[in-house]
Scaffold this active site. Structure first.
Site, PDB file in Angstrom:
ATOM      1  N   ASP A 147       1.687  -0.825  12.309  1.00 18.54           N
ATOM      2  CA  ASP A 147       2.024  -1.434  11.020  1.00 18.54           C
ATOM      3  C   ASP A 147       2.358  -2.912  11.235  1.00 18.54           C
ATOM      4  OD1 ASP A 147       3.658  -2.386   8.787  1.00 18.54           O
ATOM      5  OD2 ASP A 147       3.561  -0.309   8.089  1.00 18.54           O
TER       6      ASP A 147
ATOM      7  N   THR B  27      -0.978   7.700  -0.948  1.00 21.28           N
ATOM      8  CA  THR B  27      -2.253   7.584  -1.677  1.00 21.28           C
ATOM      9  C   THR B  27      -3.143   6.486  -1.090  1.00 21.28           C
ATOM     10  OG1 THR B  27      -1.398   5.934  -3.214  1.00 21.28           O
ATOM     11  CG2 THR B  27      -1.108   8.259  -3.824  1.00 21.28           C
TER      12      THR B  27
ATOM     13  N   ASP C  19       5.747  -4.232   9.757  1.00 27.25           N
ATOM     14  CA  ASP C  19       6.912  -3.744  10.513  1.00 27.25           C
ATOM     15  C   ASP C  19       7.007  -4.444  11.867  1.00 27.25           C
ATOM     16  OD1 ASP C  19       7.310  -2.058   8.406  1.00 27.25           O
ATOM     17  OD2 ASP C  19       6.903  -0.208   9.492  1.00 27.25           O
TER      18      ASP C  19
ATOM     19  N   ARG D  16       0.851  -1.186   0.000  1.00 24.90           N
ATOM     20  CA  ARG D  16       0.000   0.000   0.000  1.00 24.90           C
ATOM     21  C   ARG D  16       0.885   1.233   0.000  1.00 24.90           C
ATOM     22  NH1 ARG D  16      -4.185   1.762   4.758  1.00 24.90           N
ATOM     23  NH2 ARG D  16      -2.288   2.125   5.923  1.00 24.90           N
TER      24      ARG D  16
HETATM   25  C1  PRP Z   1      -0.733  -3.770   5.115  1.00 26.85           C
HETATM   26  C2  PRP Z   1      -1.616  -4.942   5.474  1.00 26.85           C
HETATM   27  C3  PRP Z   1      -2.551  -5.041   4.284  1.00 26.85           C
HETATM   28  C4  PRP Z   1      -2.729  -3.601   3.911  1.00 26.85           C
HETATM   29  C5  PRP Z   1      -4.052  -3.146   4.422  1.00 26.85           C
HETATM   30  O1  PRP Z   1       0.241  -4.161   4.236  1.00 26.85           O
HETATM   31  O2  PRP Z   1      -0.898  -6.119   5.718  1.00 26.85           O
HETATM   32  O3  PRP Z   1      -2.026  -5.799   3.219  1.00 26.85           O
HETATM   33  O4  PRP Z   1      -1.662  -2.861   4.532  1.00 26.85           O
HETATM   34  O5  PRP Z   1      -4.348  -1.855   3.988  1.00 26.85           O
HETATM   35  P1  PRP Z   1      -5.579  -1.546   3.043  1.00 26.85           P
HETATM   36  O6  PRP Z   1      -6.750  -2.325   3.549  1.00 26.85           O
HETATM   37  O7  PRP Z   1      -5.757  -0.056   3.214  1.00 26.85           O
HETATM   38  O8  PRP Z   1      -5.209  -1.926   1.636  1.00 26.85           O
HETATM   39  P2  PRP Z   1       1.341  -3.157   3.655  1.00 26.85           P
HETATM   40  O9  PRP Z   1       0.873  -2.596   2.345  1.00 26.85           O
HETATM   41  O10 PRP Z   1       1.743  -2.183   4.700  1.00 26.85           O
HETATM   42  O11 PRP Z   1       2.546  -4.130   3.280  1.00 26.85           O
HETATM   43  P3  PRP Z   1       3.411  -5.102   4.227  1.00 26.85           P
HETATM   44  O12 PRP Z   1       2.539  -6.253   4.601  1.00 26.85           O
HETATM   45  O13 PRP Z   1       4.533  -5.499   3.321  1.00 26.85           O
HETATM   46  O14 PRP Z   1       3.902  -4.321   5.416  1.00 26.85           O
HETATM   47  N1  URA Z   2      -1.759  -1.634   7.473  1.00 24.68           N
HETATM   48  C1  URA Z   2      -1.224  -1.881   8.701  1.00 24.68           C
HETATM   49  O1  URA Z   2      -0.241  -2.632   8.821  1.00 24.68           O
HETATM   50  N2  URA Z   2      -1.811  -1.300   9.759  1.00 24.68           N
HETATM   51  C2  URA Z   2      -2.891  -0.511   9.657  1.00 24.68           C
HETATM   52  O2  URA Z   2      -3.396  -0.019  10.690  1.00 24.68           O
HETATM   53  C3  URA Z   2      -3.420  -0.264   8.383  1.00 24.68           C
HETATM   54  C4  URA Z   2      -2.830  -0.846   7.305  1.00 24.68           C
END
Ligand code: PRP
Ligand code: URA
Length: 212
Positions: A203, A107, A206, A103
């Protein structure tokens, strides 16, 4: 779309420690896995089975086993990986496909950087694992990949969900014919102005794997 919140006290207990910002990564990883195992009980309630003849030491009887084709489990990288072990422990014969999605922090739009799904999902039951359903953008895209390949039914499993994300799934997937059942550990209050779930857990990627 059906929405099932697993409000079991053990799930809420483990979620509390997962949310706590003092929880370190090794503990966070263990809790995410354990929570998935508990949610799997709810998520697999309608997994397809077929009769199976066996003999106990006492008598013949008819039991059940998982039907073919085998279910498919799809963790959304990165954070969904933290739930994979907890799910395959419950469904060891399932196959695993992968979607990598990220994500954009400004944006909030999701992009797909990896796709290792079978081309043909006809008649397959699919479980999509991602700890967070925030705006819902990532999950909508993931479900569309599965619908396009012919999945029979789709069960997204999340640890937390925002009401905004649930509404987005309902609106954006209204035209989709395979049944969708969202299973979540909690429906939180809202999203904040940065698109984070409140109270949430921060997050998830993370906290599982560190900031990269
Ligand atoms: C996080 C989470 C979802 C997404 C949710 O992943 O694990 O995949 O955000 O957000 P949304 O519902 O607004 O799309 P991220 O994109 O941070 O990637 P990561 O798992 O690599 O940290
Ligand atoms: N992705 C995350 O990891 N945490 C949030 O709260 C939203 C999106």
């Amino acid at each position: 779309m059906r929405v099932l919140t697993a409000d079991h006290p053990l799930i809420q207990h483990k979620l509390t420690y997962l949310r706590d910002k003092r929880t370190d990564s090794p503990t966070f990883r263990r809790l995410a896995e354990e929570l998935m195992t508990l949610l799997a009980y709810e998520a697999t309630r309608e997994v397809r089975t077929q009769p199976f003849e066996i003999e106990t030491p006492v008598a013949p009887t008819t039991g059940i086993k998982l039907a073919k084709p085998k279910p498919l489990i799809v963790p959304i990288l990165r954070a969904g990986l933290g739930m994979l072990e907890g799910m395959v422990r419950m469904l060891p014969s399932a196959e695993v496909g992968f979607l990598g999605m990220q994500r954009n922090e400004v944006t909030l739009e999701a992009t797909t950087y990896a796709n290792r799904l079978p081309d043909d999902l006809t008649d397959r039951q699919v479980f999509v694992l991602d700890p967070m359903l925030a705006t819902g953008g990532s999950m909508v895209d993931a479900i569309r990949f599965l619908v396009d390949r012919g999945a029979r039914d789709i069960t997204p499993v999340t640890l937390l969900a925002a009401p905004e994300g649930i509404a987005r799934l309902e609106a954006d997937l209204a035209d989709v014919s395979p049944p969708i059942t969202l299973v979540t550990g909690s429906i939180d209050e809202k999203l904040n102005e940065l698109g984070y779930i409140v109270p949430g857990l921060g997050d998830a990627g993370d906290r599982l794997y560190g900031v990269v």
